[in-house]
Motif scaffolding. Structure first.
Motif, PDB file in Angstrom:
ATOM      1  N   LYS A 103     -62.260  17.548  12.105  1.00  0.00           N
ATOM      2  CA  LYS A 103     -63.083  17.848  10.927  1.00  0.00           C
ATOM      3  C   LYS A 103     -62.366  18.834  10.005  1.00  0.00           C
ATOM      4  O   LYS A 103     -62.417  18.700   8.790  1.00  0.00           O
ATOM      5  N   THR A 107     -59.811  21.449  14.459  1.00  0.00           N
ATOM      6  CA  THR A 107     -60.457  20.188  14.827  1.00  0.00           C
ATOM      7  C   THR A 107     -60.100  19.093  13.825  1.00  0.00           C
ATOM      8  O   THR A 107     -59.553  19.370  12.756  1.00  0.00           O
ATOM      9  N   VAL A 147     -59.881  16.889   7.945  1.00  0.00           N
ATOM     10  CA  VAL A 147     -60.558  16.126   6.895  1.00  0.00           C
ATOM     11  C   VAL A 147     -61.017  17.069   5.771  1.00  0.00           C
ATOM     12  O   VAL A 147     -60.800  16.784   4.589  1.00  0.00           O
ATOM     13  N   ASP A 148     -61.621  18.199   6.153  1.00  0.00           N
ATOM     14  CA  ASP A 148     -62.090  19.160   5.144  1.00  0.00           C
ATOM     15  C   ASP A 148     -60.947  19.690   4.294  1.00  0.00           C
ATOM     16  O   ASP A 148     -61.077  19.854   3.082  1.00  0.00           O
ATOM     17  N   TYR A 191     -61.829  10.325   6.393  1.00  0.00           N
ATOM     18  CA  TYR A 191     -62.070  10.489   7.836  1.00  0.00           C
ATOM     19  C   TYR A 191     -61.434   9.359   8.640  1.00  0.00           C
ATOM     20  O   TYR A 191     -60.730   9.607   9.625  1.00  0.00           O
ATOM     21  N   ASN A 205     -62.761  12.038  17.673  1.00  0.00           N
ATOM     22  CA  ASN A 205     -63.897  12.175  16.764  1.00  0.00           C
ATOM     23  C   ASN A 205     -63.746  13.466  15.982  1.00  0.00           C
ATOM     24  O   ASN A 205     -62.776  14.196  16.173  1.00  0.00           O
ATOM     25  N   GLU A 206     -64.695  13.763  15.126  1.00  0.00           N
ATOM     26  CA  GLU A 206     -64.541  14.923  14.242  1.00  0.00           C
ATOM     27  C   GLU A 206     -64.506  16.246  14.990  1.00  0.00           C
ATOM     28  O   GLU A 206     -63.992  17.233  14.486  1.00  0.00           O
ATOM     29  N   ASN A 207     -65.014  16.286  16.210  1.00  0.00           N
ATOM     30  CA  ASN A 207     -65.030  17.520  16.991  1.00  0.00           C
ATOM     31  C   ASN A 207     -63.841  17.660  17.935  1.00  0.00           C
ATOM     32  O   ASN A 207     -63.733  18.646  18.652  1.00  0.00           O
TER      33      ASN A 207
END
Length: 74
Positions: free
Chosen positions: A63, A61, A66-67, A3, A20-22
């Protein structure tokens, strides 16, 4: 940590301070398909992975980025 490195890459690639993640890559960062490809190439190089072009539509996003990395790296 994945992250933190992704955040660092995105800040550098898009010259932004707040991520940020969103954060939405297209809407919040104003990236287009070329910008997304450049981001993916930077991530692939940093993490020594390959993200399939077919998966790019699923990356909306931070996230999602990262996923995707964590899924590939196992």
């Amino acid at each position: 940590m994945v992250y933190d490195k992704v955040i660092e890459i995105i800040k550098e690639e898009f010259d932004v301070d707040e991520v940020n993640e969103n954060t939405l890559l297209r809407e919040d960062l104003g990236t287009d398909s070329i910008g997304l490809l450049e981001l993916v190439m930077a991530i692939e190089e940093e993490f020594d992975i390959e993200i399939e072009d077919a998966n790019l539509d699923d990356i909306k996003t931070v996230k999602d980025v990262v996923d995707s990395i964590e899924k590939i790296k196992g």
